[in-house]
Write an enzyme that holds these catalytic residues in place. Sequence first.
Site, PDB file in Angstrom:
ATOM      1  N   GLY A 106      23.093 -15.465  23.558  1.00 27.39           N
ATOM      2  CA  GLY A 106      23.413 -15.597  24.974  1.00 27.39           C
ATOM      3  C   GLY A 106      22.597 -14.709  25.895  1.00 27.39           C
ATOM      4  O   GLY A 106      22.688 -14.828  27.116  1.00 27.39           O
ATOM      5  N   GLU A 107      21.798 -13.810  25.340  1.00 24.15           N
ATOM      6  CA  GLU A 107      20.970 -12.922  26.162  1.00 24.15           C
ATOM      7  C   GLU A 107      20.006 -13.737  27.011  1.00 24.15           C
ATOM      8  O   GLU A 107      19.356 -14.664  26.523  1.00 24.15           O
ATOM      9  CB  GLU A 107      20.205 -11.971  25.239  1.00 24.15           C
ATOM     10  CG  GLU A 107      19.451 -10.872  25.952  1.00 24.15           C
ATOM     11  CD  GLU A 107      18.791  -9.906  24.972  1.00 24.15           C
ATOM     12  OE1 GLU A 107      17.600  -9.603  25.175  1.00 24.15           O
ATOM     13  OE2 GLU A 107      19.461  -9.476  24.009  1.00 24.15           O
ATOM     14  N   GLN A 111      37.784  -6.786  45.173  1.00 24.76           N
ATOM     15  CA  GLN A 111      38.029  -5.424  44.698  1.00 24.76           C
ATOM     16  C   GLN A 111      37.194  -4.451  45.543  1.00 24.76           C
ATOM     17  O   GLN A 111      36.229  -3.858  45.066  1.00 24.76           O
ATOM     18  CB  GLN A 111      37.680  -5.315  43.219  1.00 24.76           C
ATOM     19  CG  GLN A 111      38.486  -6.252  42.329  1.00 24.76           C
ATOM     20  CD  GLN A 111      38.106  -6.127  40.867  1.00 24.76           C
ATOM     21  OE1 GLN A 111      38.114  -5.046  40.291  1.00 24.76           O
ATOM     22  NE2 GLN A 111      37.767  -7.260  40.258  1.00 24.76           N
ATOM     23  N   ASP A 150      47.715 -14.713  55.312  1.00 24.48           N
ATOM     24  CA  ASP A 150      48.250 -13.381  55.018  1.00 24.48           C
ATOM     25  C   ASP A 150      47.802 -12.428  56.121  1.00 24.48           C
ATOM     26  O   ASP A 150      46.963 -12.780  56.959  1.00 24.48           O
ATOM     27  CB  ASP A 150      47.791 -12.878  53.632  1.00 24.48           C
ATOM     28  CG  ASP A 150      46.289 -12.965  53.446  1.00 24.48           C
ATOM     29  OD1 ASP A 150      45.543 -12.705  54.423  1.00 24.48           O
ATOM     30  OD2 ASP A 150      45.835 -13.274  52.335  1.00 24.48           O
ATOM     31  N   LYS A 154      52.833 -12.587  53.495  1.00 28.60           N
ATOM     32  CA  LYS A 154      53.181 -12.795  52.085  1.00 28.60           C
ATOM     33  C   LYS A 154      53.303 -11.475  51.340  1.00 28.60           C
ATOM     34  O   LYS A 154      52.743 -10.449  51.736  1.00 28.60           O
ATOM     35  CB  LYS A 154      52.122 -13.668  51.387  1.00 28.60           C
ATOM     36  CG  LYS A 154      50.787 -12.968  51.138  1.00 28.60           C
ATOM     37  CD  LYS A 154      49.807 -13.867  50.428  1.00 28.60           C
ATOM     38  CE  LYS A 154      48.467 -13.124  50.232  1.00 28.60           C
ATOM     39  NZ  LYS A 154      47.429 -13.971  49.673  1.00 28.60           N
ATOM     40  N   ARG A 208      52.939 -10.240  47.228  1.00 25.85           N
ATOM     41  CA  ARG A 208      52.546 -10.670  45.881  1.00 25.85           C
ATOM     42  C   ARG A 208      53.293  -9.894  44.805  1.00 25.85           C
ATOM     43  O   ARG A 208      53.503  -8.693  44.925  1.00 25.85           O
ATOM     44  CB  ARG A 208      51.048 -10.450  45.647  1.00 25.85           C
ATOM     45  CG  ARG A 208      50.134 -11.419  46.372  1.00 25.85           C
ATOM     46  CD  ARG A 208      48.714 -11.268  45.836  1.00 25.85           C
ATOM     47  NE  ARG A 208      47.742 -12.031  46.587  1.00 25.85           N
ATOM     48  CZ  ARG A 208      47.471 -13.327  46.367  1.00 25.85           C
ATOM     49  NH1 ARG A 208      48.113 -13.977  45.418  1.00 25.85           N
ATOM     50  NH2 ARG A 208      46.557 -13.946  47.091  1.00 25.85           N
ATOM     51  N   ASP A 245      40.893 -19.066  55.858  1.00 26.97           N
ATOM     52  CA  ASP A 245      40.718 -18.023  54.850  1.00 26.97           C
ATOM     53  C   ASP A 245      39.263 -18.001  54.404  1.00 26.97           C
ATOM     54  O   ASP A 245      38.516 -18.954  54.644  1.00 26.97           O
ATOM     55  CB  ASP A 245      41.637 -18.267  53.649  1.00 26.97           C
ATOM     56  CG  ASP A 245      42.114 -16.969  53.003  1.00 26.97           C
ATOM     57  OD1 ASP A 245      41.542 -15.908  53.323  1.00 26.97           O
ATOM     58  OD2 ASP A 245      43.046 -17.004  52.189  1.00 26.97           O
ATOM     59  N   GLY A 297      47.423 -21.050  45.386  1.00 26.14           N
ATOM     60  CA  GLY A 297      48.857 -20.770  45.468  1.00 26.14           C
ATOM     61  C   GLY A 297      49.290 -20.355  46.859  1.00 26.14           C
ATOM     62  O   GLY A 297      50.290 -20.854  47.394  1.00 26.14           O
ATOM     63  N   THR A 298      48.540 -19.437  47.477  1.00 26.10           N
ATOM     64  CA  THR A 298      48.880 -18.948  48.821  1.00 26.10           C
ATOM     65  C   THR A 298      48.790 -20.065  49.858  1.00 26.10           C
ATOM     66  O   THR A 298      49.708 -20.260  50.658  1.00 26.10           O
ATOM     67  CB  THR A 298      47.953 -17.789  49.224  1.00 26.10           C
ATOM     68  OG1 THR A 298      48.139 -16.693  48.323  1.00 26.10           O
ATOM     69  CG2 THR A 298      48.244 -17.316  50.637  1.00 26.10           C
TER      70      THR A 298
END
Length: 308
Positions: A38-39, A96, A168, A191, A193, A217, A224-225
């Site tokens: 896979g390299e 993140q 949100d 919302k 979570r 968004d 889901g949201t």
Amino acid sequence: MSEVKIFSGENSKELAEKIAKRYGKKLGDLTLSRFSDGEMSPSFNESIRGCTVFLIQSTNPPSDNLLELCLMIDAAKRASAYKVCAVIPYYGYARQDRKDRPRVSIAAKLIANMLTSAGADRIMACDLHAGQIQGFFDLPLDHLNGSAIFVPYLERLNLKNLVFAAPDVGGVARARAYAKHFEVEMVVCDKHRKRANEVASMQVIGEVEGMDVVLVDDLVDTAGTLCKAAELLKEKGANTVRAITTHGVLSGKAYENIEKSMLEELVITDTIPLKRPSDKIKVLTVAELYAKAIHAVTGNTSISSLFI
């Protein structure tokens, strides 16, 4: 001015071909070889010495596509490219962007460090999950906005009782920008979570009875949201509910959720290739937006005209 050449990673070939065509160039010749384990080993099959090189690659799924992009950047630098611009229609790991709990990574910053270390001279992205990610880079970053794609589409719909909704609290600024442009009101779906991709509770702040609601968004993952928000808005008396989201990640049961939802339609862009068609999903292209941005960057002109 140095010659401009445009190349694509494996994940964004279709979009890259559209961008190159609208820019007026043929997509460059690049080969990605793989070892049996896979390299990956990307190689340019034409000279790029002294050229301004644009490498187009969305990082979804993130692991292989991100590493492939870094390898392409490194290969371009070692091939004596004058400048290397990483065009990342969808910037993976952008969710993140901070420490929201103890002992976690700030992955968005780590990715910025990786791209910088690989040798990128410039980054071009669209609708980052959080605007502050721009500050993670110590090099020029052109942050394009999906509103240039969605506003003309919404204007053509000519919705009579338009109101925008943030799914949100984090999306309030995004929804407010659309509401301000159209001179209409906005509402917020607040919302809570339990964990990632699972909404525990939600409530609507604002009036939507008889209104044509557009949820705004930056990305849709499992949906889901958005689906829960659409259901709640319909319960509150909304006439129609549709959603506009720049990046269609659409993982897990996203397609099933969308097709069973109260959404009239989900409008996304082609920053991420669509896995399969759906009657409720409409795809708009960002190719023209990126082609204009590349023209502006190579011509040393402002990209302000690309914002609505």
